[in-house]
Design an enzyme around this catalytic site. Structure first.
Site, PDB file in Angstrom:
ATOM      1  N   LYS A  81       0.825  -1.215   0.000  1.00 51.51           N
ATOM      2  CA  LYS A  81       0.000   0.000   0.000  1.00 51.51           C
ATOM      3  C   LYS A  81       0.856   1.261   0.000  1.00 51.51           C
ATOM      4  CE  LYS A  81      -0.772  -0.124   5.025  1.00 51.51           C
ATOM      5  NZ  LYS A  81      -1.797  -0.194   6.096  1.00 51.51           N
TER       6      LYS A  81
ATOM      7  N   ARG B 221      -9.322  -1.495  16.361  1.00 54.46           N
ATOM      8  CA  ARG B 221      -9.657  -1.172  14.985  1.00 54.46           C
ATOM      9  C   ARG B 221     -10.596  -2.278  14.515  1.00 54.46           C
ATOM     10  NH1 ARG B 221      -5.334  -0.138  10.130  1.00 54.46           N
ATOM     11  NH2 ARG B 221      -5.643  -2.389   9.915  1.00 54.46           N
TER      12      ARG B 221
END
Length: 357
Positions: free
Chosen positions: A34, A129
């Site tokens: 990413k 998360r």
């Protein structure tokens, strides 16, 4: 125009270091790409390392990877959104999941595309998360494992991504116990226990990670060689695979402090002058052709230790070169080492040229 360089040899040496480390422990691993923001030049460089699995959080980037090499296993490393289901089945071989409804959509789309899609069930282990709560894991698994056209490849967790919770040995042992619970309850084999990210590499170097954790997703350690426990560079690895280069467009001796009534600058900050400051002091300042549109100064480190970053506006950055032993002139290039977030900003910028060294 400022540009960023990727140093091939240093990247290869970092990859070899990690690959050797994982192979000795019979651990499967993939590269998290990413950071590269889908840049085709850099994706090809990673592929040429011999990588067989690549992870990303953008479907568009996985599409580029598949177009470059259809044989590479692609992993979508966040819970899929409803609107991306068709593309995820098309371009991701595996995805991380935390919602039954989403997995049902993936199952239906995989059947439509005549594919079998891999699922990693992510477990919440304190970082707050994404993740299924531990007490809900067994009923969650029970609802998923008989769905058509999806295959549960394993369980996983993300730590140190939001709240800074570290992947201690106790956390990874807990993840391993979840694997044992599922296997005992449902008489199945869980191929992957994906508990490893760059932050867990120091545990491996100390031989402290549980053997059941057999899958790692590595980005920052590969590109920056960083020990995220100590903040130092891992011995035998490089921290300067990437460097930023920016051109000097002005050099002038100027006061150290602004003159006039002060308000907020473009970043919303207000300069404060200490009452004991000597307003007569000056410094030799250079302006570089890069600004906040492309990077954040706090994530840069000058390769010349005697240069200080003063601040930046949208398209320019000011540095203090007063103490530099090297003499600079207009048109000279100044080099910077990068932290992870610094490289991420730059690689995501359309205006920064990407080069190979």
């Amino acid at each position: 125009m400022a540009f960023i360089k990727l140093y091939q040899k240093k990247l290869q040496e970092n990859y070899t270091f990690l690959d050797t480390l994982f192979k000795k422990r019979d651990i499967h691993w993939g590269v998290v790409t990413k950071l590269l923001c889908g840049n085709t030049i850099y994706l090809k460089e990673v592929m040429e390392l011999g990588v067989t699995e690549m992870h990303d959080s953008r479907v568009s980037n996985l599409k580029k990877i598949k177009n470059l090499n259809p044989d590479i296993q692609t992993v979508y490393i966040k819970p899929p959104s409803k609107r991306n289901i068709e593309s995820i089945i098309q371009y991701a071989d595996v995805s991380f999941n935390t919602e039954i409804y989403t997995i049902q959509l993936l199952s239906a789309e995989a059947k439509k595309q005549n594919k079998t899609h891999g699922i990693i069930i992510m477990i919440e282990m304190g970082d707050l998360r994404e993740g299924v709560l531990g007490e809900e894991l067994l009923p969650f698994y029970e609802q998923v494992f008989n769905l058509p056209n999806v295959e549960i490849r394993g369980i996983g967790t993300n730590l140190n991504c939001l709240s800074g919770v570290m992947p201690t040995q106790d956390k990874l042992i807990q993840l391993s116990l979840y694997k044992q619970l599922i296997e005992a309850k449902f008489n199945v084999q869980i191929p992957w226990v994906s508990g490893g990210t760059s932050v867990a590499v120091p545990l491996m170097l100390k031989n402290a990670h549980p053997m059941a954790v057999n899958h790692f997703r590595i980005g920052e350690a590969l590109f920056f060689g960083k020990d995220l426990f100590s903040g130092k560079t891992i011995k035998g690895m490089h921290n300067d695979v990437f460097k930023l280069y920016s051109e000097i467009i002005e050099i002038t001796e100027k006061p150290n402090n602004p003159i006039g009534e002060l308000g907020e600058n473009v970043a919303g900050n207000t300069y404060e002058i200490n009452e004991n400051t000597d307003l007569s002091h000056t410094s030799l300042r250079a302006i570089l052709d890069i600004g906040l549109l492309d990077m954040q100064p706090q994530y840069l480190e000058s390769c010349n230790p005697n240069i200080t970053i003063v601040d930046a506006s949208s398209d320019m950055m000011v540095i203090d070169i007063s103490n530099s032993k090297e003499t600079y002139k207009i048109g000279d290039i100044v080099a910077f080492k990068l932290q992870y977030m610094g490289a991420l900003y730059l690689l995501n910028s359309y205006y920064i040229e990407k080069k190979i060294a």
